[in-house]
Enzyme design. Structure first.
Site, PDB file in Angstrom:
ATOM      1  CB  CYS A  51      -0.934  -0.006   1.207  1.00 43.60           C
ATOM      2  SG  CYS A  51      -2.262  -1.228   1.069  1.00 43.60           S
ATOM      3  CE  LYS A 102      -4.359   2.566  -0.542  1.00 45.66           C
ATOM      4  NZ  LYS A 102      -5.284   2.979   0.538  1.00 45.66           N
ATOM      5  CE  LYS A 112     -10.889  12.583   0.185  1.00 46.03           C
ATOM      6  NZ  LYS A 112      -9.996  13.585   0.762  1.00 46.03           N
ATOM      7  N   GLY A 134     -10.830 -13.932 -12.678  1.00 45.06           N
ATOM      8  CA  GLY A 134      -9.934 -12.790 -12.645  1.00 45.06           C
ATOM      9  C   GLY A 134      -9.506 -12.341 -14.020  1.00 45.06           C
ATOM     10  CG  HIS A 135      -8.289  -9.132 -17.032  1.00 43.72           C
ATOM     11  ND1 HIS A 135      -8.655  -9.769 -18.198  1.00 43.72           N
ATOM     12  CD2 HIS A 135      -7.553  -8.054 -17.405  1.00 43.72           C
ATOM     13  CE1 HIS A 135      -8.173  -9.094 -19.235  1.00 43.72           C
ATOM     14  NE2 HIS A 135      -7.504  -8.052 -18.776  1.00 43.72           N
ATOM     15  CG  ASP A 168      -9.026  -1.162   5.783  1.00 48.30           C
ATOM     16  OD1 ASP A 168      -9.312  -0.046   5.316  1.00 48.30           O
ATOM     17  OD2 ASP A 168      -8.851  -2.158   5.064  1.00 48.30           O
TER      18      ASP A 168
END
Length: 351
Positions: free
Chosen positions: A20, A23, A52, A142-143, A230
């Site tokens: 993360c 980001k 958000k 999925g992809h 979270d």
């Protein structure tokens, strides 16, 4: 390449970011999401991106809401299986952060097929599949694309009673703030990437990141939890500032009560601070009171698959602590919410 060779690949050497921490900064993201287009309002959309929040919630009738979220990132650890497991756990967490129950996931995979063999990708997906099984759901599809760096994550669908949804913008003054996981994941994973992580700390961050936030679904049953989110890439202060801004409150954070992973302060002193920490501070530092460098390094540290931050009123505190204890989760208090001072731009004071 067999599984043994695949496990020796250092995935973090193939990515410029980590978890993360890669980001886009909140400041830049705000510019990207700004639009001059006329906004279309769907009355059935209970939670969108205005506050958000962790996921979107859509009312499908009869008191039932569908939760939808997606999360993906580049490797934060070297082991492919662990990377897949962490990325999946992190994505599923958004469902629990809304108080919901996950029901299905599909995978998102970007992979440098000319740099790494498919066996590595297979281990990544298996890690994701393992996390899904832990959450009681199927990785249903999925992809995948050929990409310059490894990327993995999930799009997850969940379900919830609409009167149980926990938002990040519904916190009330007087609530105590609790967190379910210690901070410092960004620091320890940066130390690992720099080759400075001591043997006794190997796997410590991975263990915490792989802990599923299933308790969020139990917290949904407690009316006295006024808000929940979270803590991930924007750090504790980033996600707390979103909670304060959306709820119209301010917060005090008690730094001496903050729990961190073992060795965090030592690695900070050695310069193992992820780039995301400074990007985070640049984005929301003007909303935070004065801090020391150590406080900034810990409280703005980007977390990957971090804990749940909950706002709890006094009447529900004991019940919340008991539920956490039953799940072997050690909640720790991080602060308290107060009525906002309208003449001050400061949302959070660190004490």
């Amino acid at each position: 390449m067999n599984d043994t060779i695949a496990s020796t690949v250092r995935l973090t050497q193939y990515s410029h970011g980590a978890g993360c921490g890669c980001k886009i900064s909140p400041k830049v993201l705000e510019k990207i999401l700004h639009s001059d287009m006329e906004k279309w309002v769907d009355p059935h959309l209970l939670v969108g991106n205005e506050t958000k929040d962790d996921a979107a919630v859509y009312d499908i009738g009869n008191g039932i809401g569908i939760i939808s979220t997606t999360d993906f990132f580049m490797p934060i650890v070297d082991d492919p299986f662990d990377f897949g497991r962490i990325a999946a756990t992190n994505a599923i967490s958004d469902i629990f952060a809304m108080g919901g129950k996950p029901i299905m996931a599909i995978a998102i995979l970007g992979f440098p097929i000319k740099l790494l063999p498919p066996e590595v990708a297979q281990r990544i997906v298996d890690g994701g599949r393992f996390a899904c099984r832990q959450a009681g759901i199927t990785l249903a599809g999925g992809h995948s694309i050929d990409a310059p760096e490894p990327i993995f994550g999930l799009a997850v669908t969940g379900i919830i009673n609409t009167d149980k949804v926990k938002k990040n913008a519904s916190a009330t003054a007087g609530c105590k703030l609790f967190l379910t996981k210690p901070l410092g994941i960004g620091v320890l994973t940066t130390a690992e990437k720099k080759g400075k992580l001591k043997a006794e700390h190997q796997g410590l961050a991975t263990e915490v990141m792989c802990q599923m936030n299933t308790i969020g679904a139990k917290f949904a049953e407690i009316a006295g939890i006024s808000a929940m989110t979270d803590v991930t890439g924007f750090g504790l202060l980033g996600h707390l500032s979103e909670l304060c801004e959306g709820s119209g409150v301010r917060a005090e954070v008690y730094f001496d009560k903050i729990k961190t992973l073992d060795g965090v302060q030592r690695y900070i002193e050695k310069g193992c601070i992820p780039g995301g920490t400074e990007r985070n501070f640049e984005s929301y530092g003007h909303k935070i009171g004065a801090m020391s460098d150590l406080q900034k390094a810990i409280l703005c540290d980007p977390q990957t698959s971090g804990g749940l931050l909950i706002a709890v009123d006094a009447d529900s505190e004991q019940q919340v602590l008991e539920i956490a204890a039953d799940d072997s989760i050690e909640l720790f208090e991080v602060g308290r919410l107060f009525a906002k001072e309208h003449d001050s731009p400061i949302l959070i004071t660190v004490l």
